[in-house]
Design a protein around this motif. Structure first.
Motif, PDB file in Angstrom:
ATOM      1  N   LEU A 206     -30.201 -63.083 -18.008  1.00  0.00           N
ATOM      2  CA  LEU A 206     -29.448 -61.681 -16.542  1.00  0.00           C
ATOM      3  C   LEU A 206     -29.545 -63.063 -16.043  1.00  0.00           C
ATOM      4  CD1 LEU A 206     -29.563 -58.587 -15.210  1.00  0.00           C
ATOM      5  CD2 LEU A 206     -31.706 -59.351 -14.468  1.00  0.00           C
ATOM      6  N   THR A 207     -28.675 -62.931 -15.192  1.00  0.00           N
ATOM      7  CA  THR A 207     -28.340 -64.291 -13.913  1.00  0.00           C
ATOM      8  C   THR A 207     -28.971 -64.128 -12.612  1.00  0.00           C
ATOM      9  OG1 THR A 207     -25.829 -62.531 -13.375  1.00  0.00           O
ATOM     10  CG2 THR A 207     -25.736 -64.720 -15.114  1.00  0.00           C
ATOM     11  N   LYS A 208     -28.536 -65.021 -12.233  1.00  0.00           N
ATOM     12  CA  LYS A 208     -30.205 -64.514 -10.322  1.00  0.00           C
ATOM     13  C   LYS A 208     -29.397 -63.383  -9.317  1.00  0.00           C
ATOM     14  CE  LYS A 208     -31.117 -67.039  -6.127  1.00  0.00           C
ATOM     15  NZ  LYS A 208     -31.191 -68.214  -5.129  1.00  0.00           N
ATOM     16  N   ASP A 209     -27.957 -62.962  -9.209  1.00  0.00           N
ATOM     17  CA  ASP A 209     -27.654 -62.015  -8.409  1.00  0.00           C
ATOM     18  C   ASP A 209     -27.463 -60.867  -9.585  1.00  0.00           C
ATOM     19  OD1 ASP A 209     -25.639 -61.708 -11.100  1.00  0.00           O
ATOM     20  OD2 ASP A 209     -23.751 -62.291 -10.235  1.00  0.00           O
ATOM     21  N   GLY A 210     -28.702 -61.043 -10.477  1.00  0.00           N
ATOM     22  CA  GLY A 210     -28.329 -59.312 -11.765  1.00  0.00           C
ATOM     23  C   GLY A 210     -27.361 -58.142 -11.971  1.00  0.00           C
ATOM     24  N   LYS A 211     -26.214 -59.150 -11.972  1.00  0.00           N
ATOM     25  CA  LYS A 211     -24.967 -58.312 -11.794  1.00  0.00           C
ATOM     26  C   LYS A 211     -24.261 -59.105 -13.098  1.00  0.00           C
ATOM     27  CE  LYS A 211     -24.170 -57.916  -6.870  1.00  0.00           C
ATOM     28  NZ  LYS A 211     -23.151 -58.757  -5.045  1.00  0.00           N
ATOM     29  N   HIS A 212     -25.196 -59.264 -14.031  1.00  0.00           N
ATOM     30  CA  HIS A 212     -24.442 -60.305 -15.280  1.00  0.00           C
ATOM     31  C   HIS A 212     -25.366 -60.733 -16.192  1.00  0.00           C
ATOM     32  CE1 HIS A 212     -21.280 -61.372 -12.140  1.00  0.00           C
ATOM     33  NE2 HIS A 212     -20.260 -60.548 -12.349  1.00  0.00           N
ATOM     34  N   ILE A 213     -25.076 -60.454 -17.129  1.00  0.00           N
ATOM     35  CA  ILE A 213     -26.294 -60.926 -18.523  1.00  0.00           C
ATOM     36  C   ILE A 213     -25.131 -62.458 -19.673  1.00  0.00           C
ATOM     37  CG2 ILE A 213     -26.585 -60.626 -20.544  1.00  0.00           C
ATOM     38  CD1 ILE A 213     -27.541 -57.420 -19.542  1.00  0.00           C
ATOM     39  N   PHE A 214     -25.330 -63.014 -19.704  1.00  0.00           N
ATOM     40  CA  PHE A 214     -25.057 -64.135 -20.992  1.00  0.00           C
ATOM     41  C   PHE A 214     -25.626 -64.035 -21.872  1.00  0.00           C
ATOM     42  CE2 PHE A 214     -24.293 -68.550 -21.264  1.00  0.00           C
ATOM     43  CZ  PHE A 214     -23.212 -68.408 -22.243  1.00  0.00           C
ATOM     44  N   ALA A 215     -24.705 -64.211 -22.553  1.00  0.00           N
ATOM     45  CA  ALA A 215     -25.060 -63.201 -24.340  1.00  0.00           C
ATOM     46  C   ALA A 215     -24.361 -64.681 -25.559  1.00  0.00           C
ATOM     47  CB  ALA A 215     -24.841 -62.362 -24.576  1.00  0.00           C
ATOM     48  N   GLY A 216     -25.564 -64.517 -26.135  1.00  0.00           N
ATOM     49  CA  GLY A 216     -24.663 -64.955 -27.518  1.00  0.00           C
ATOM     50  C   GLY A 216     -25.207 -64.129 -28.336  1.00  0.00           C
ATOM     51  N   TYR A 217     -23.989 -64.569 -29.689  1.00  0.00           N
ATOM     52  CA  TYR A 217     -24.085 -63.594 -31.181  1.00  0.00           C
ATOM     53  C   TYR A 217     -24.354 -64.513 -32.573  1.00  0.00           C
ATOM     54  CZ  TYR A 217     -22.499 -60.799 -28.028  1.00  0.00           C
ATOM     55  OH  TYR A 217     -22.643 -59.544 -26.465  1.00  0.00           O
ATOM     56  N   GLY A 218     -25.050 -64.053 -33.202  1.00  0.00           N
ATOM     57  CA  GLY A 218     -25.440 -64.527 -34.527  1.00  0.00           C
ATOM     58  C   GLY A 218     -23.655 -65.163 -35.539  1.00  0.00           C
ATOM     59  N   ASP A 219     -22.493 -64.861 -35.066  1.00  0.00           N
ATOM     60  CA  ASP A 219     -21.275 -65.706 -35.179  1.00  0.00           C
ATOM     61  C   ASP A 219     -20.925 -66.671 -35.173  1.00  0.00           C
ATOM     62  OD1 ASP A 219     -20.499 -64.692 -33.283  1.00  0.00           O
ATOM     63  OD2 ASP A 219     -18.478 -63.897 -33.936  1.00  0.00           O
ATOM     64  N   GLY A 220     -21.091 -67.388 -33.054  1.00  0.00           N
ATOM     65  CA  GLY A 220     -20.896 -68.072 -32.464  1.00  0.00           C
ATOM     66  C   GLY A 220     -20.609 -67.879 -31.726  1.00  0.00           C
ATOM     67  N   THR A 221     -20.289 -66.339 -31.244  1.00  0.00           N
ATOM     68  CA  THR A 221     -19.732 -66.325 -30.093  1.00  0.00           C
ATOM     69  C   THR A 221     -21.065 -66.231 -29.033  1.00  0.00           C
ATOM     70  OG1 THR A 221     -17.846 -64.554 -31.300  1.00  0.00           O
ATOM     71  CG2 THR A 221     -18.336 -63.689 -28.792  1.00  0.00           C
ATOM     72  N   ILE A 222     -19.802 -66.442 -27.541  1.00  0.00           N
ATOM     73  CA  ILE A 222     -21.159 -66.602 -26.638  1.00  0.00           C
ATOM     74  C   ILE A 222     -20.365 -65.338 -25.245  1.00  0.00           C
ATOM     75  CG2 ILE A 222     -22.446 -68.489 -26.067  1.00  0.00           C
ATOM     76  CD1 ILE A 222     -20.285 -69.568 -24.907  1.00  0.00           C
ATOM     77  N   ARG A 223     -20.667 -63.991 -24.458  1.00  0.00           N
ATOM     78  CA  ARG A 223     -20.323 -63.258 -23.480  1.00  0.00           C
ATOM     79  C   ARG A 223     -20.717 -63.440 -22.389  1.00  0.00           C
ATOM     80  NH1 ARG A 223     -18.373 -58.625 -27.703  1.00  0.00           N
ATOM     81  NH2 ARG A 223     -17.039 -57.743 -25.413  1.00  0.00           N
ATOM     82  N   LEU A 224     -20.062 -63.372 -20.976  1.00  0.00           N
ATOM     83  CA  LEU A 224     -20.918 -62.893 -19.361  1.00  0.00           C
ATOM     84  C   LEU A 224     -20.455 -61.460 -19.501  1.00  0.00           C
ATOM     85  CD1 LEU A 224     -21.719 -64.232 -17.501  1.00  0.00           C
ATOM     86  CD2 LEU A 224     -20.166 -64.306 -16.128  1.00  0.00           C
ATOM     87  N   TRP A 225     -21.532 -60.875 -19.561  1.00  0.00           N
ATOM     88  CA  TRP A 225     -20.697 -59.173 -19.580  1.00  0.00           C
ATOM     89  C   TRP A 225     -21.184 -58.918 -18.241  1.00  0.00           C
ATOM     90  CZ3 TRP A 225     -18.877 -55.219 -22.607  1.00  0.00           C
ATOM     91  CH2 TRP A 225     -18.886 -56.034 -24.167  1.00  0.00           C
ATOM     92  N   ASP A 226     -19.937 -58.321 -17.472  1.00  0.00           N
ATOM     93  CA  ASP A 226     -19.933 -57.317 -15.999  1.00  0.00           C
ATOM     94  C   ASP A 226     -21.312 -56.229 -16.574  1.00  0.00           C
ATOM     95  OD1 ASP A 226     -19.675 -55.432 -13.592  1.00  0.00           O
ATOM     96  OD2 ASP A 226     -18.205 -56.801 -13.499  1.00  0.00           O
ATOM     97  N   ILE A 227     -22.531 -56.181 -15.683  1.00  0.00           N
ATOM     98  CA  ILE A 227     -23.415 -55.050 -15.931  1.00  0.00           C
ATOM     99  C   ILE A 227     -22.460 -53.504 -15.646  1.00  0.00           C
ATOM    100  CG2 ILE A 227     -25.617 -53.050 -16.025  1.00  0.00           C
ATOM    101  CD1 ILE A 227     -26.863 -57.042 -15.556  1.00  0.00           C
ATOM    102  N   LYS A 228     -22.478 -53.752 -14.720  1.00  0.00           N
ATOM    103  CA  LYS A 228     -21.578 -52.663 -13.299  1.00  0.00           C
ATOM    104  C   LYS A 228     -20.219 -51.846 -14.290  1.00  0.00           C
ATOM    105  CE  LYS A 228     -20.238 -50.168  -9.412  1.00  0.00           C
ATOM    106  NZ  LYS A 228     -20.309 -50.426  -7.893  1.00  0.00           N
ATOM    107  N   ASN A 229     -19.440 -53.100 -14.628  1.00  0.00           N
ATOM    108  CA  ASN A 229     -18.384 -52.092 -14.696  1.00  0.00           C
ATOM    109  C   ASN A 229     -18.620 -51.969 -16.957  1.00  0.00           C
ATOM    110  OD1 ASN A 229     -17.002 -51.560 -12.328  1.00  0.00           O
ATOM    111  ND2 ASN A 229     -17.013 -53.623 -12.102  1.00  0.00           N
ATOM    112  N   SER A 230     -19.444 -52.439 -17.092  1.00  0.00           N
ATOM    113  CA  SER A 230     -19.309 -52.594 -18.883  1.00  0.00           C
ATOM    114  C   SER A 230     -18.097 -54.019 -19.506  1.00  0.00           C
ATOM    115  CB  SER A 230     -19.109 -51.635 -19.499  1.00  0.00           C
ATOM    116  OG  SER A 230     -20.731 -50.413 -19.220  1.00  0.00           O
TER     117      SER A 230
END
Length: 406
Positions: A206-230
């Protein structure tokens, strides 16, 4: 692990932004759950347990620097957490059990026996009101700490990779083997699912502002998610000029800047911002086990650790290695790094495959101290900055409490 665990039916709902970042007190209403755990169980003291026979696969520590050792698990202990205000620890392991116990006396406060598979995650909420436990098959339970650990919520999500509480609200987050990220609002049982693409979500933060999740995946992908808006703020897929080409094993978020770090099995460390990947540091002959951005933002450094035992201090402004921490005294006893986190701003704490806890000066890589006591692989470490206490768990079936001096 059960292969046919069905996912719990859920409804995608919009989580209100204020509820994601504000620590409002949640009133607990009895949802009708009649299941109670060990109401009348007598406290168990370590003195009542006979010492186990020696295991030939364990090393003999030179000394035991710990203040207390918890020995009631009967299998490797994979996870741990410290209560934010009380001298209470939670641990979970391969014996399918989670314990809550006193870090002053090691007396058992509560025992969670509802799990049917290895417990890989335990965590207290930011205010200490709730304890969450999760096993590898995806069974997640939440207990009310101030109600004698009465189970108030449960969910079955399918095979789980990681789980943690939101930093400022009673929202629980978990990544799955199928790639989805679950965001639950406790106790209302509302659920938001950030969709995956069939690749396991190996790591998330989780980012410090509590609004985003930074995630890593099995194929090497990385994504930054906006939690509220999905929605995805940015996505970096494999085989781009600046990207991973193998499983992302670890991620870290800067506490002050919009900077994100990810490491993978291909030896690549990718540096990203909200606009995407901006730099890469490669170690092609090694695999990155852990990355951690230093909370002392003015230093602009991070640490990275490899499975072969390298501990690297990175210069984030130059996208390069600043220095290497030397912790191997005997080349014949190379010691891989299994866990890592920053404590006391510029002090780096690492756990090793041989059971050592190592402390380094993050500015120059100099080793400050070696804490011995575990006899095997360290799986998890937690730190209480107010009490200056380290909690660690190990393959040797124990959890240990180390009280640090200044």
């Amino acid at each position: 692990m059960r292969d046919n665990t069905p996912p719990h039916p859920s409804t995608n709902i919009d989580l209100d932004e204020e509820e994601l970042i504000e620590a409002d007190v949640i009133e607990i209403n009895d949802p009708g759950n009649e299941e109670f755990s060990d109401e009348d169980e007598e406290p168990i003291l370590l003195e009542e347990i006979d010492e186990e026979e020696e295991r030939p696969d364990l090393r003999v520590p030179k000394r035991d620097d710990s203040d207390h050792t918890f020995i009631l698990h009967t299998s490797p202990v994979f996870c741990c957490a410290i209560h934010p205000t009380e001298d209470i620890a939670a641990t979970g392991g391969e014996d399918d059990i989670a314990y809550v116990w006193s870090m002053q006396t090691t007396e058992v406060i509560h025992k969670v026996e509802n799990h049917k598979d290895t417990v890989i995650a335990v965590d207290f909420s930011h205010d200490g009101k709730y304890l969450a436990t999760g096993d590898i098959s995806g069974e997640v339970f939440v207990f009310a700490v101030n109600q004698d650990y009465r189970k108030i919520w449960e969910y079955s999500m399918g095979d789980m990779c990681w789980m943690k509480w939101h930093s400022g609200s009673h929202v629980l987050i978990a990544g799955s083997e199928a790639g989805e990220i679950y965001v639950w609002r406790i106790i209302s049982n509302d659920c938001k699912i950030l969709p995956g693409a069939g690749q396991k979500c190996e790591a998330g933060e989780l980012t410090k502002d509590g609004k985003h999740i930074f995630a890593g995946y099995g194929d090497g992908t990385i994504r930054l998610w906006d939690i509220k808006n999905s929605i995805t703020v940015f996505k970096c897929e494999p085989n781009n000029p600046i990207s991973h080409s193998a499983t992302v094993t670890t991620v870290s978020c800067d506490t002050e800047k919009s900077l994100f770090l990810s490491g993978s099995e291909d030896g690549a460390i990718v540096i990203s911002t909200h606009s995407g990947a901006i730099g890469i540091i490669n170690f092609p002959d090694d695999a990155i086990e852990r990355v951690a951005i230093c909370p002392e933002s003015e230093l602009n450094i991070a640490a990275a650790a490899t499975i072969s035992g390298k501990i690297l201090i990175l210069d984030l402004s130059k996208h390069s290695v600043r220095t290497t921490c030397n912790h191997i005294e005997d080349e014949e006893e190379k010691d891989g790094i299994t866990s890592m986190r920053w404590i006391q701003k510029e002090v780096l704490l690492c756990g090793t495959m041989r059971g050592h806890l190592l402390l380094f000066n993050g500015r120059n890589g100099e080793r400050i101290r070696d804490l011995d006591g575990h006899a095997a692989h360290i799986y998890d470490i937690a730190y209480d900055k107010n009490k200056n206490i380290i909690l660690s768990t190990s393959e040797d079936e124990t959890a240990k409490v180390f009280k640090l001096t200044e």
